[in-house]
Motif scaffolding. Structure first.
Motif, mmCIF file in Angstrom:
data_model
loop_
_atom_site.group_PDB
_atom_site.id
_atom_site.type_symbol
_atom_site.label_atom_id
_atom_site.label_comp_id
_atom_site.label_asym_id
_atom_site.label_seq_id
_atom_site.Cartn_x
_atom_site.Cartn_y
_atom_site.Cartn_z
ATOM 1 N N LYS A 176 37.384 30.168 -54.273
ATOM 2 C CA LYS A 176 37.867 30.326 -55.638
ATOM 3 C C LYS A 176 37.941 31.797 -56.053
ATOM 4 O O LYS A 176 37.226 32.638 -55.520
ATOM 5 N N GLU A 177 38.782 32.069 -57.033
ATOM 6 C CA GLU A 177 39.051 33.435 -57.484
ATOM 7 C C GLU A 177 37.935 33.943 -58.401
ATOM 8 O O GLU A 177 38.155 34.207 -59.582
ATOM 9 N N VAL A 178 36.741 34.070 -57.849
ATOM 10 C CA VAL A 178 35.614 34.547 -58.648
ATOM 11 C C VAL A 178 35.382 36.041 -58.455
ATOM 12 O O VAL A 178 34.597 36.660 -59.168
ATOM 13 N N GLY A 179 36.083 36.614 -57.473
ATOM 14 C CA GLY A 179 35.871 38.026 -57.175
ATOM 15 C C GLY A 179 34.528 38.231 -56.517
ATOM 16 O O GLY A 179 34.131 37.492 -55.617
ATOM 17 N N SER A 180 33.788 39.222 -56.994
ATOM 18 C CA SER A 180 32.445 39.496 -56.500
ATOM 19 C C SER A 180 31.495 39.386 -57.690
ATOM 20 O O SER A 180 31.614 40.129 -58.659
ATOM 21 N N LEU A 181 30.547 38.461 -57.608
ATOM 22 C CA LEU A 181 29.668 38.165 -58.736
ATOM 23 C C LEU A 181 28.217 38.247 -58.290
ATOM 24 O O LEU A 181 27.816 37.573 -57.330
#
Length: 278
Positions: free
Chosen positions: A39-44
């Protein structure tokens, strides 16, 4: 003479067992996890702690020091998974700890759900405040209190905060189906659920990550091993990481302890979880 040797060995073993248990309960470690997603969560970067039971192994000042340590890890968001305070936590300590949370620097803020001890098992006059007073102090310090509520953060991930399982008996707890009915399945979802006892329902609705505490990691050796082998508790997991199909589950042993003040099957910890797209 053999009897004296046996007694000496037993004494040394007991001192070692209790000494290590005291150390493991009163010192806090960082435990790291990495979660990958499509999913398009990036870096979290997510900081998590549960079961601080303030007043047991540290008071307000000690709690503030632990929050500074967490802040040094540069989390994007801080998540508190219940039992922030205990039945015996003083009002002064509760207020001091809420202020410490208000001073945390995290990009998306601090989020909190109730555990089974936070509202108190005794009348409010016992400790001088109740669950509503706790909410007031948390929200005064910009902490987001979630009670069967969902927040969409930065249009890329959800935080789903559940009422504690103890609220089921008063029919005050929503189901996972109700909480996720209108969510975008393409966005990453994080569930905060103090007691790890609803894994099947959470797996069925395909949430991405479920965070829990409550178990204290099994507390004392060999209880954790026995609980895992015999399923003698209603908990789906006693400690650590597990993946069931598309859902990741993590149970923390807690950043502190409660009445026993010893841990011999685990250690006190906070979590740092790095979530990244594959």
């Amino acid at each position: 003479m053999k009897r004296y040797y046996a007694g000496a060995v037993a004494l040394v073993f007991t001192i070692g067992y209790l000494g290590s248990g005291w150390y493991l309960a009163h010192h806090v470690w960082e435990t790291d996890y990495q979660i990958q997603t499509d999913k398009e969560v990036g870096s979290l970067r997510v900081a998590v702690f549960a079961d601080s039971h303030v007043g047991t192994t540290f008071h307000g000042e000690g709690f503030a020091e632990h929050m500074k340590t967490i802040e040094e890890q540069h989390p994007d968001v801080v998540l508190i998974v219940g039992d922030f305070v205990d039945d015996d936590t003083t009002k002064e300590d509760m207020i001091a700890c809420c202020k410490a949370l208000g001073e945390l620097d995290a990009t998306y803020g601090v989020y909190y759900v109730f555990g089974n001890h936070d509202k108190g098992y005794y009348p409010p006059e016992y400790r001088g405040y109740d669950g509503n007073d706790l909410i007031v102090e948390l929200e005064k310090n910009q902490v987001h209190v979630l009670q069967d509520e969902v927040e969409l953060i930065a249009d890329k991930f959800y935080i789903i905060g559940r009422q504690d399982k103890s609220e089921e008996y008063a029919e005050k707890r929503a189901t996972m189906e109700e909480l996720t009915a209108n969510l975008d399945p393409d966005k990453f979802s994080i569930v905060l659920d103090h007691q790890p006892q609803d894994y099947a329902a959470q797996q069925n609705v395909n949430v991405d990550l479920v965070l829990s505490g409550h178990t204290h990691g099994g507390q004392l050796f060999p209880l954790m091993t026995i609980e895992n082998l015999t399923k003698m508790t209603p908990d789906d997991r006693v400690y650590g990481y597990e993946q069931r199909e598309n859902t990741n589950f993590i149970v923390t042993s807690g950043i502190s302890d409660w009445a026993i003040k010893f841990k011999t099957g685990c250690k006190s910890e906070y979590l740092m979880i790095d979530i990244e797209r594959k």
